[in-house]
Design a protein around this motif. Structure first.
Motif, PDB file in Angstrom:
ATOM      1  N   PRO A 170       0.625  -0.866   0.236  1.00 48.05           N
ATOM      2  CA  PRO A 170      -0.168  -0.171  -0.023  1.00 48.05           C
ATOM      3  C   PRO A 170       0.780   1.267   0.060  1.00 48.05           C
ATOM      4  N   SER A 189      -3.133   1.094  -6.818  1.00 46.91           N
ATOM      5  CA  SER A 189      -3.059   0.369  -6.386  1.00 46.91           C
ATOM      6  C   SER A 189      -3.739  -0.332  -8.317  1.00 46.91           C
TER       7      SER A 189
ATOM      8  N   TYR B  36      -7.859   0.809   3.312  1.00 46.03           N
ATOM      9  CA  TYR B  36      -6.942   2.034   4.162  1.00 46.03           C
ATOM     10  C   TYR B  36      -7.326   2.639   5.867  1.00 46.03           C
ATOM     11  N   ALA B 151      -0.690  -6.853   7.402  1.00 45.20           N
ATOM     12  CA  ALA B 151      -1.827  -7.551   6.742  1.00 45.20           C
ATOM     13  C   ALA B 151      -2.417  -9.191   7.945  1.00 45.20           C
ATOM     14  N   GLU B 179     -13.172  -8.135   3.417  1.00 44.68           N
ATOM     15  CA  GLU B 179     -11.513  -7.883   3.296  1.00 44.68           C
ATOM     16  C   GLU B 179     -11.448  -6.828   1.555  1.00 44.68           C
ATOM     17  N   ARG B 183      -6.773  -7.144   0.602  1.00 46.10           N
ATOM     18  CA  ARG B 183      -5.840  -6.338   1.407  1.00 46.10           C
ATOM     19  C   ARG B 183      -5.988  -6.005   2.732  1.00 46.10           C
ATOM     20  N   TYR B 184      -6.873  -4.696   2.810  1.00 40.37           N
ATOM     21  CA  TYR B 184      -7.573  -4.489   3.896  1.00 40.37           C
ATOM     22  C   TYR B 184      -8.134  -4.738   4.518  1.00 40.37           C
TER      23      TYR B 184
END
Lengths: 195, 296
Positions: A170, A189, B36, B151, B179, B183-184
């Motif tokens: 990220p 992204s 995020y 993560a 999710e 990722r987050y």
């Protein structure tokens, strides 16, 4: 004499922001941008509009060599945004690049930290050509299936730079591509592959 | 909508331009890093924390003159929270307001996603009380931040597993963790898990604002949103025995309405606009006769 800022500071800034927001939320789409500005060269009206809409005392600006060469550019931006103009790319919230072919390596800008990937720079590149019908293949969040985007001029090794940037997700840099009257974006992204 | 008095003396959409710029920068980062939580300098708003101050600030930052605003509270356009927030923006921004999901360009929501499919060009703004999905598992912000950086979401799976150990199934029915883009892990806000599948590959941009906790996060359009689960305990949404008692809709989220002191109750659409539109088009439900219970 100093060039004027937004004719309608509230709604012009909102319009520019929404164009940039839509461009970032939907990589590969091109959003119309009507800046209505006549900033000192080589600052383009689009770069100026994005800076006026988003930069302020909390968001320092970095100028590329072409923009730094004309002191009227820094005067214009300082007066209208109140932003600090920094010579250190690692400090910049927004980097304005008038000559994207000579864009410095993305690694010279802040890419955030693992805990705070948002503490990163956004590059605003004044490209002259922007098309969503040809060019790279884009995939990732914001894209239904895949999208296409072509922009020029850009450094010859832009694809490998973008691949490195994406690999650090990220963390990373977000790119805003501003052509006359139009804007597109490549957030960190987005996976970018050769067309 | 009823005519409302415009407020003078405030900036467009209440917030000053410096605050809007700060929020806008946070929104752009949130979009670039789906799921995020971006910290932002949340302001005092003319309403208490818990009434949607995060959502209101996000809406104020994105709203333009030509936007059409819809505000829902638990799916309803006409409860106190929805009515007052809608009136707030009608007064301070003089924007057009609607209850129709299809007509809205910006929809601010407290804990539901409309039943009518959203489309490109719409923005769904969620009011979020606790943005950190790991907060009740790990109270320290410094630690949860580290867990997101790495993560490391084992804690969350343990929590869901403990549900199974105790109840035989995943008993989490709202704020069901998802999710985002692989990722987050993100808190979808306390929406019923019924709505989680609508977040996946949604054509609209989804923005989340938590005012008291000072966080903004986002899910871009057409982004993979996966509800956490296990191979042998796959994610399932609630189902209802009976259709909506008013409009007869099936496959929608229903609210229980108590009718009397003798235990009489009926189940009706939580999405009032969806229900009204269906009733206007003809289908009529069973009235109060329904006794359909929800199954988690």
């Amino acid at each position: 004499m100093l060039a004027h800022g937004f004719a309608d500071p509230v709604h012009d800034a909102q319009g520019v922001f929404r164009a940039v927001m839509d461009a970032l939320a939907r990589p590969g789409t091109i959003q119309p941008l009507a800046p209505g500005l006549a900033p000192p060269a080589p600052l383009t009206p689009e770069l100026a509009a994005i800076a006026l809409a988003l930069a302020d005392a909390d968001a320092p600006l970095w100028l590329d060599a072409g923009l730094a060469r004309n002191p009227a550019v820094a005067d214009f931006l300082r007066f209208h945004t109140g932003a600090r103009i920094t010579g250190d790319p690692a400090e910049a919230a927004f980097a304005l690049v008038s000559d994207p072919a000579a864009c410095p390596d993305l690694g010279t800008f802040a890419k955030g930290t693992p805990a705070y990937p948002d503490r990163s720079a956004t590059l605003v590149l004044a490209v002259s050509i922007l098309s969503d019908r040809e060019g790279w293949h884009l995939a990732g969040p914001g894209i239904r299936g895949s999208a296409r985007l072509a922009a020029a001029p850009l450094p010859a090794d832009i694809l490998s730079r973008l691949a490195r940037n994406h690999a650090g997700f990220p963390q990373g840099i977000d790119l805003i591509l501003a052509a006359p009257g139009r804007v597109a974006a490549l957030p960190r992204s987005t996976r970018v592959q050769e067309g | 909508m009823s005519a409302v008095r415009s407020e003078t003396g405030y900036n467009f959409a209440y917030l000053d331009e410096g605050t809007k710029r700060m929020i806008r920068r946070a929104i752009l980062k949130a979009i670039a890093i789906p799921g995020y939580q971006v910290p932002f300098a949340s302001r005092e708003m003319p309403m208490p924390y818990g009434w949607g101050t995060g959502g209101v600030q996000v809406t104020a930052a994105i709203l333009g003159k030509r936007d059409v605003l819809k505000v829902i509270d638990q799916g309803s356009d006409d409860t106190t929270n929805a009515v007052s927030i809608r009136a707030f923006f009608a007064r301070t921004a003089d924007v057009a307001v609607t209850t129709r999901t299809r007509e809205a360009t910006v929809i601010q929501t407290r804990h539901r996603i409309p039943e009518a499919p959203l489309h490109e060009g719409q923005v769904l703004v969620y009011q979020v009380p606790i943005p950190e999905p790991l907060r009740f598992l790990e109270p320290r912000e410094t630690e949860t931040r580290q867990l997101h950086a790495l993560a490391e979401y084992g804690l969350m799976h343990v929590k869901l597993y403990e549900d199974i150990a105790r109840h035989g199934h995943i008993a989490t029915t709202y704020a069901y963790p998802v999710e985002v883009a692989g990722r987050y892990v993100m808190d979808p806000s306390p929406t019923p898990k019924f709505d989680n599948p609508k977040m996946d590959d949604c054509p609209a941009l989804q923005l989340f604002g938590a005012g008291r906790e000072k966080r903004i996060y986002a899910v871009p359009p057409h982004t993979r949103v996966r509800s956490l689960d296990f191979e042998d305990h796959p994610f399932r949404v609630q189902s209802f025995d009976k259709p909506c008692a008013l409009c007869g809709a099936e496959g929608v989220y229903l609210d229980e309405v108590l009718l009397d002191d003798a235990g009489g109750r009926m189940f009706v659409c939580s999405d009032t606009d969806h229900c009204e539109e269906r009733r206007a088009d003809g289908p009529i439900g069973t009235g109060g006769a329904g006794e359909g219970a929800a199954h988690a």
